[in-house]
Every structure is written in C-alpha cells, then in structure tokens.
Design a protein around this motif. Structure first.
Motif, mmCIF file in Angstrom:
data_model
loop_
_atom_site.group_PDB
_atom_site.id
_atom_site.type_symbol
_atom_site.label_atom_id
_atom_site.label_comp_id
_atom_site.label_asym_id
_atom_site.label_seq_id
_atom_site.Cartn_x
_atom_site.Cartn_y
_atom_site.Cartn_z
ATOM 1 N N ILE A 34 0.901 -1.283 -0.033
ATOM 2 C CA ILE A 34 -0.018 -0.160 0.034
ATOM 3 C C ILE A 34 0.972 1.436 0.035
ATOM 4 N N ASN A 35 0.758 1.970 -1.183
ATOM 5 C CA ASN A 35 1.389 3.370 -1.088
ATOM 6 C C ASN A 35 0.810 4.368 -0.349
ATOM 7 N N ARG A 36 1.199 4.508 0.750
ATOM 8 C CA ARG A 36 0.614 5.641 1.321
ATOM 9 C C ARG A 36 1.322 6.933 1.328
ATOM 10 N N LYS A 37 0.928 7.589 0.264
ATOM 11 C CA LYS A 37 1.440 8.799 -0.301
ATOM 12 C C LYS A 37 1.048 10.097 0.976
ATOM 13 N N ASP A 38 0.215 10.024 1.606
ATOM 14 C CA ASP A 38 0.020 10.925 2.611
ATOM 15 C C ASP A 38 0.613 10.867 3.785
ATOM 16 N N ILE A 39 1.349 9.751 4.033
ATOM 17 C CA ILE A 39 2.364 9.638 5.079
ATOM 18 C C ILE A 39 3.709 9.228 4.459
ATOM 19 N N ASP A 40 4.039 9.258 3.191
ATOM 20 C CA ASP A 40 5.097 8.847 2.529
ATOM 21 C C ASP A 40 5.758 7.442 3.261
ATOM 22 N N LYS A 41 4.934 6.471 3.026
ATOM 23 C CA LYS A 41 5.386 5.079 3.476
ATOM 24 C C LYS A 41 4.641 3.993 2.834
#
Length: 252
Positions: A34-41
């Motif tokens: 899961i590319n969590r762009k909101d938390i850069d993780k």
C-alpha cells in the motif's frame, strides 16, 4: 448497531494463495503493498477471502501487480494458543496453553485495475469502528492505548460461527476486541475526553504489530523455573480520530 468497515487499496505483491486456515477453513490470502502517499510510507497488509464464490472470482481476475481496491471488515477471535516450550535446564519439551487474539481483514468485495505501478498508485488504508471502551486508557508520553468491544451483526456472526474451526473462548463469541493506538495531540485529547465504558467512533488505519512478552514457567520434569517468550502477529488500529458516539442511545 456497531460499525465495522475497512477500505484497503494496494498493489498485489504476490500470487494469491489458496490455503486451509486453522480458523476459517478454505481461504484465499492476498498480500498487498500500500503506497500511503499521505504519510510517505509503503505499508504491507494481508487480507483474506472466505466466501467461496468470491474466492473463485478472485482467482480468475486477480494477478500479481494488479491494483486491488477492497471493501471488508475487521475480525478478531480469542483462542487458546498452544506453544512448544523447551526447558533450558533439563532439555525436555512440553506444551503451554495461552490466551491470544487472532485478527484478520475479511474481504466482502473488490475491484481490480491493471497497469498501475506501485509508485504511481494511491494506497488506501482506512477503517471505521464503533464500540465500547473495554478498559482504562493506558497512558504514556505521547501515546495512548485502549481496546474497544465491537459488536458483530447477527448475520455476520452466524456466518463466522459456521466457518470458524478453532474453539473460541467463552464470552468472546459475539464480539471483536480491537486494540486502538493514539499518538501526540490525539493521545492528549483522548486522555481528557474518553474513559472506560464510553461508546466511541474510531477512524484510522490498520497496521501489523508483533506481540511480544515473557512468561515465567516451572518445568514439570525437573521443577526448575525459567522464562519463555510469547511472539505472534496481530492487527491493531492507529487512530486519526476518536470521538464519543453521542448519537447512540443505550438500551440498557
């Protein structure tokens, strides 16, 4: 009525695995990046499909590298966990029974999109739960932790009890017991506004935590004392919002 909704969106990391689960019998296991762009993780979550028709549809449509957007719910089961323990004094082995929690994300539907790279994908990891705070808030500096009791709908509970194969502990059959963590400003807010027995609405994301603790034990052969480690994975919730469910009217 309790709310229990999960939305997960990510790239299928490996070939979905059909397997025999100790808890649910025939299942399809799907691992997602899961590319969590909101938390850069980049997060890693494993979901399960237990419905037979949904398993067949998934096997015919889902491949490695596909973007999968899923709808599901959070399940936790209390059970008796058997662990093999070896005495460091006499070398003999024996089993110890411990109470543990088994947690899963069970999917009820999904959508597949092909041709999206992990770096370009918008990862989704969201959960909304309601329940009663089961214990006093465990407070640490910048971090609070508590458990909510999430009541399963009758239909979901009936389906779950039809497929669960592991013996559950008495008293836990109708509930999901969900561990919730809050940090920083939200932790301060929770410590001031939430107490045991409050009914709350929790929004956040699911993450995989490794549970570790040490238990003292007496060997039944040589009668020497020693310690052994208990280690197992468990899904918990990192909250982004916790508020009291003021619209809920208790019938008690």
């Amino acid at each position: 009525m309790s709310i229990n909704k999960c939305k997960i969106g990510g790239i299928v990391a490996e070939v979905p695995k059909r397997m025999n689960s100790l808890f649910y019998g025939d299942v399809l296991e799907i691992r997602l990046d899961i590319n969590r762009k909101d938390i850069d993780k980049i997060e890693h979550v494993t979901c399960l499909i237990v419905d037979k028709e949904l398993i067949e549809r998934a096997m015919n449509t889902i491949g490695v590298g596909d973007y999968l957007f899923c709808f599901g719910h959070f399940v936790s089961l209390e059970y008796k966990r058997k662990q093999l323990v070896k005495c460091p004094h006499c070398g003999k082995e024996g089993y110890r029974m411990r109470k543990a929690q088994h947690t899963d994300i069970i999917l009820r539907d999904f959508e597949v999109t092909k041709g999206i790279d992990l770096s370009d994908s918008d990862g989704v990891n969201r959960v909304v739960l309601t329940g009663v705070v089961n214990n006093p808030i465990q407070q640490r500096e910048g971090h609070n932790r508590f458990q909510i009791v999430n009541n399963r709908p009758i239909q979901a509970q009936q389906h779950l009890m039809e497929i669960v194969t592991e013996e559950l502990l008495a008293g836990s059959e109708r509930f999901n017991l969900v561990n919730v963590n809050t940090f920083n400003g939200l932790a301060t807010h929770v410590s001031k506004t939430v107490k045991q027995s409050n009914r709350v609405i929790v929004k956040g994301s699911i993450y995989d935590r490794i549970i570790k603790y040490t238990i003292p034990c007496k060997c039944k052969y040589c009668e020497e004392m020693f310690e052994y480690d208990v280690v197992y994975p468990q899904y918990e919730v990192t909250a982004t919002s916790v508020r009291q469910d003021v619209d809920h009217i208790s019938k008690s």
